[in-house]
Scaffold this active site. Sequence first.
Site, mmCIF file in Angstrom:
data_model
loop_
_atom_site.group_PDB
_atom_site.id
_atom_site.type_symbol
_atom_site.label_atom_id
_atom_site.label_comp_id
_atom_site.label_asym_id
_atom_site.label_seq_id
_atom_site.Cartn_x
_atom_site.Cartn_y
_atom_site.Cartn_z
ATOM 1 N N HIS A 335 19.516 16.155 12.104
ATOM 2 C CA HIS A 335 20.223 14.874 12.200
ATOM 3 C C HIS A 335 21.255 14.697 11.077
ATOM 4 C CE1 HIS A 335 17.128 14.155 15.186
ATOM 5 N NE2 HIS A 335 16.247 14.522 14.280
ATOM 6 N N GLU A 350 14.596 9.445 9.107
ATOM 7 C CA GLU A 350 14.259 10.861 9.154
ATOM 8 C C GLU A 350 15.354 11.729 8.548
ATOM 9 O OE1 GLU A 350 13.851 12.568 13.083
ATOM 10 O OE2 GLU A 350 13.764 14.564 12.196
ATOM 11 N N HIS A 404 12.373 18.671 10.151
ATOM 12 C CA HIS A 404 12.322 17.352 10.805
ATOM 13 C C HIS A 404 11.059 16.602 10.407
ATOM 14 C CE1 HIS A 404 15.542 17.906 13.956
ATOM 15 N NE2 HIS A 404 15.394 19.154 13.510
ATOM 16 N N GLU A 467 7.975 19.952 12.200
ATOM 17 C CA GLU A 467 7.792 18.502 12.224
ATOM 18 C C GLU A 467 6.712 18.244 11.170
ATOM 19 O OE1 GLU A 467 9.496 16.227 13.743
ATOM 20 O OE2 GLU A 467 10.326 17.068 15.600
HETATM 21 ZN ZN ZN Z 1 14.269 15.140 14.088
#
Ligand code: ZN
Length: 504
Positions: A335, A350, A404, A467
């Site tokens: 992102h 995030e 992430h 993640e």
């Molecule tokens: Zn993400």
Amino acid sequence: MKKVGFFAMLAALIFCLSFAGQARAQTSGATIVLDGQALSLQKKDKVEIIKGSVMVPLRVIAENLALLVSWNQQKAQVKILTGTGDIELTIGRMTASVGGAELKLNAAPVNRSGTTLVPLRFIGEAAGFEVGWDNTKKVVTLASSEASQPTPTPAASPTPIPSSPASPTPTPALSPTPSPGTTPTPAASPSPVSGGQIKGIGWSDDRLAISFVGSLVPKTYAASDPASIVVELPKTSFDPAFASIQNFDAAAQSGAFAVTDSSNASRVKYAVTDIAAQTIAITIELTGNKTFTTYQEADFETSVFVIDLRTSAVPTPTPAIPDNGKKIVVIDPGHGDGDPGGVGATNKLEKNFNLSLALKVESLLLNEPAFQVLMTRRDDTFVPRPERASLANAANADAFVSIHANIAEGKPTVRGTETYYYKNSGKGLADIMHKHVLSATGFTDRKVKNANYQVLRETTMPATLLEVGFLSNATEESILFSDSFQNRVAQAIVDGLKEYFGVK
Ligand SMILES: [Zn+2]
């Protein structure tokens, strides 16, 4: 900029599409004269005559006729925004839409090694120019409508036309495929909203990125005073967290930010313009380039609609990597800028976690003589996912690690660490990275899973997506942003890479 009125005589267009006397197709140049001045075309501006129609690069239209030009990659569609009615053409298609009416073309737009050629006469006339053709001298003359005072268009304000008959090509739906025996990721389920919800709007490197969940059907049109591109989004609302992360007046349902690093735009505004229809308009106030491309990219967490004002395709920078035997590792903080990624339990973003952890990994790797590290971003910038992958591919990297943090919408108790791969070539890397990261986080083991993430799909080397934890869980959100936790996880990522590559 000349005020270019929309030529009302649509019917006349049908009768004067062809250039008299041009019977056979040929490839040759032509001179274009606008209001008595011959256009100085650049060498790369290949002008062709196809079936009697003078075909010019889109850029020539944008720069010389002072029209806004948009190119939709997914639909192979050109949209010329006249402010009073849009002209839509599709590569290879013999009809064009002018202010919503379908008209036949003599020659369909073509693509010549990345350059889109469009019929000059058709567009000129549809945009209100008087167009002439001297067949002997191969000269096209265009006279702007100011001299000839064309019939004013009925609509005084910009009227976005309905979207093209073909429904917008959705970005391929990416359905996660959990490995057998693992719990499906709650974060992967798409938002239930029938329209879209805007999570963030940002400007990076002459691109406007609008991140959203759900679906967006953008209508783009031109406005003047000041010259602007307006993106209208029906059935769209702002995410409840939007006001906390962007400049936004909740009472007025509007906001804006200045663009300071562009010669093409000065400001971006966004507002709810129709409460009943849930319509949001996003306006880019222009100061320069009037050609732009649009595209959407979708992934599990957030999708992004991009309006790209860069004048030419910017080649992916090919980092100069000396062949010194080092393992090239690309670290990809997910992102950035207008794409915040997940918004945490207390609105922590995030994109900030990803960048902070990735920079720690980078500084550790810089001290490892066996590794050469490349970053897909080093600040709060929006980088489209395909560019992240092509950077790694161009560098001939040995491993790609995307960083992430997770979100489980409406499920604040979901927590844990999970690691993804897509191609089989990434499984070994994912397994080793997961072992190290999980032991550093101490979170619930949500296992290694297989999913079709774009950066995993489009990279050619072993690739994994971490993640690390769940931002939607208040406890994990707080831990994820702790400095000592991030240092520990960064070291675990480096340890995982060392084990994977057999580095002592
Ligand atoms: Zn993400």
